[in-house]
Scaffold this active site. Structure first.
Site, PDB file in Angstrom:
ATOM      1  CG  ASP A  30      -2.022   1.021   1.153  1.00 29.41           C
ATOM      2  OD1 ASP A  30      -2.105   1.733   0.133  1.00 29.41           O
ATOM      3  OD2 ASP A  30      -2.790   1.144   2.118  1.00 29.41           O
ATOM      4  CG  HIS A  44       3.195   4.089   7.641  1.00 30.97           C
ATOM      5  ND1 HIS A  44       2.223   4.523   8.517  1.00 30.97           N
ATOM      6  CD2 HIS A  44       2.608   3.112   6.914  1.00 30.97           C
ATOM      7  CE1 HIS A  44       1.113   3.842   8.321  1.00 30.97           C
ATOM      8  NE2 HIS A  44       1.317   2.979   7.363  1.00 30.97           N
ATOM      9  CG  ASN A  45       4.109   1.212   3.543  1.00 32.27           C
ATOM     10  OD1 ASN A  45       4.881   0.968   4.454  1.00 32.27           O
ATOM     11  ND2 ASN A  45       3.005   0.516   3.354  1.00 32.27           N
ATOM     12  CB  SER A  77      -3.326  -3.031  18.640  1.00 34.90           C
ATOM     13  OG  SER A  77      -3.514  -3.040  20.040  1.00 34.90           O
ATOM     14  CG  MET A  78      -9.677  -2.142  17.118  1.00 37.92           C
ATOM     15  SD  MET A  78     -10.649  -3.105  15.941  1.00 37.92           S
ATOM     16  CE  MET A  78     -10.338  -4.777  16.497  1.00 37.92           C
ATOM     17  CB  SER A  91      -2.690   6.312  19.041  1.00 38.65           C
ATOM     18  OG  SER A  91      -3.398   5.227  18.469  1.00 38.65           O
ATOM     19  CG  HIS A 103       4.078   1.600  10.662  1.00 45.98           C
ATOM     20  ND1 HIS A 103       4.610   0.466  11.246  1.00 45.98           N
ATOM     21  CD2 HIS A 103       3.060   1.158   9.864  1.00 45.98           C
ATOM     22  CE1 HIS A 103       3.944  -0.588  10.827  1.00 45.98           C
ATOM     23  NE2 HIS A 103       2.998  -0.211   9.982  1.00 45.98           N
ATOM     24  N   GLY A 120       3.299  -3.001  15.854  1.00 43.47           N
ATOM     25  CA  GLY A 120       3.987  -4.160  15.299  1.00 43.47           C
ATOM     26  C   GLY A 120       3.332  -5.475  15.694  1.00 43.47           C
ATOM     27  CE  LYS A 150      -9.273  -2.419  12.372  1.00 46.85           C
ATOM     28  NZ  LYS A 150      -7.837  -2.060  12.203  1.00 46.85           N
TER      29      LYS A 150
END
Length: 385
Positions: A75, A256-257, A290-291, A295, A312, A315, A384
């Site tokens: 992505d 971040h990509n 994570s969900m 953050s 990012h 992980g 989500k």
């Protein structure tokens, strides 16, 4: 923490690891990357490093004159945006949060869903961009209007949070969708035929390398436009429902990509980041948990050995297959008991459960050299993909 240094093998560069635990599969991928003929200086592994297709997520490396389309993730330009409101998040009861989530889901396609018909109008500069092949131009015409303003699936999300001061935040995570996938797949095929190394890189002294770099930039620009379109729809819902708008100086948005031309160690290099964020000293970024977990808004510390990068996210510690096998929907429901979400989708979302990810606090401890946390954001509602 100071990075752990994996000594260079013959013909390879060294690897600097900012993670307290390095999965064996990720180490193998990092060593493969470090052995490529075009990689210079060293490879940096971020605290959220984990195994992925081809190249480990959390990998950062540099070249002098090569672009490596297979080292940037599927992505292209994926990233996060954040907006702060001078509005008390505590004033939002569960009924209001459920209403907001319903209205957001009505205007934002998630998962594999796209806009119907002709889709959304594209920004004028993206109506007919100069992509390198006719096939890519046709893919853009077909995909871009329908994918603009769509969230996607996997770890993509739209979230409402509160900070320690009580203010409301909007967070979203998405990328270039099918547009970026088409561009990435095309240039990976070209690189397999014409590239150098066992992870093929295209020389920027060739027309193919120049075309790849230009197309990757367009994918990243579309990813930002997609996040802007998502934000516009979400901000409209918040404005209509609560009568609020974000603080003008609060917006954060980072890829971040991607690959970027930057100066490191006294020379201009092409820095590749897969699942890693480039963050200059004092610049604000966002590291999602994570969900259902916190953050963090952070400030960069511009650690030169990390190519001025940071993680990012949290992980993964479980692959999606492992998460589906080990985590029950009821366990996810318990983890999200204080977060408004669509409980009907619990079985489909177990692969994104907090138990599938590292503890974000540990990740931040491991990258104390790379960033300084400045705000903790606690989720109160999540949509989500």
């Amino acid at each position: 923490m100071n990075p752990r240094i994996l000594p260079a093998e013959p013909g390879a560069v060294s690897i600097l690891v900012w993670a307290r635990a390095l999965p064996p599969g990720a180490e193998k991928q990092l060593r493969h990357l470090a052995a490529q003929p075009y990689v210079v200086e060293h490879v940096a592994a971020m605290p959220d490093v984990h195994v992925a297709h081809g190249v480990a997520v959390g990998s950062v490396f540099a070249t002098e004159h090569h672009v490596v389309p297979g080292a940037l993730g599927g992505d292209l330009g994926c990233g996060v945006s954040a907006y702060r409101f001078a509005y008390p998040a505590a004033a939002l009861g569960r009924d209001t949060l459920e209403l907001l989530l319903t209205r957001l889901s009505q205007v934002i396609p998630v998962g594999d869903a796209t806009h119907r018909g002709r889709g959304l109008p594209l920004p004028s500069e993206m109506e007919a961009p100069p992509l390198s092949t006719q096939k890519l131009r046709h893919a853009w015409e077909r995909l871009a209007p329908r994918h603009l303003g769509t969230l996607g699936g996997g770890n993509h999300f739209l979230e409402l949070d509160r900070d320690a001061g009580g203010d409301l935040w909007l967070l979203l995570h998405s990328g270039s969708r099918g547009v970026g996938a088409a561009i990435g797949e095309h240039h990976q095929r070209v690189a397999k035929t014409l590239g150098e190394g066992s992870l093929p890189g295209l020389s920027l002294h060739t027309p193919e390398g120049v075309a790849c770099l230009a197309d990757l930039d367009l994918a990243c620009r579309f990813a930002r436009a997609n996040r802007d379109a998502l934000a516009a729809r979400a901000l409209d819902v918040l404005s209509r429902t609560l009568g609020i708008s974000p603080e003008p100086e609060s917006t954060v948005d980072l890829h971040h990509n991607h690959v970027a031309r930057e100066t490191h160690f006294g020379r201009a290099l092409w820095v590749h980041r897969k699942g890693a964020v480039g963050l200059e000293a004092g610049r604000q970024g966002l590291i999602p948990g994570s969900m259902g977990t916190a953050s963090y808004v952070v400030e960069g510390r511009a650690e030169p050995r990390a190519f001025r990068s940071c993680s990012h996210g949290a992980g993964r510690v479980l692959t999606r297959t492992e998460a589906r096998a080990r985590i029950r929907p009821s366990a996810l429901e318990h983890a999200l008991r204080r977060v408004v979400h669509d409980s009907r989708r619990a079985a489909a979302l177990v692969e994104e459960a907090p138990a599938a990810y590292r503890d974000i606090v540990e990740v931040l401890e491991d990258e104390a050299d790379l960033v300084t946390p400045v705000r903790r954001l606690t989720p109160i509602a999540v949509l989500k993909g």
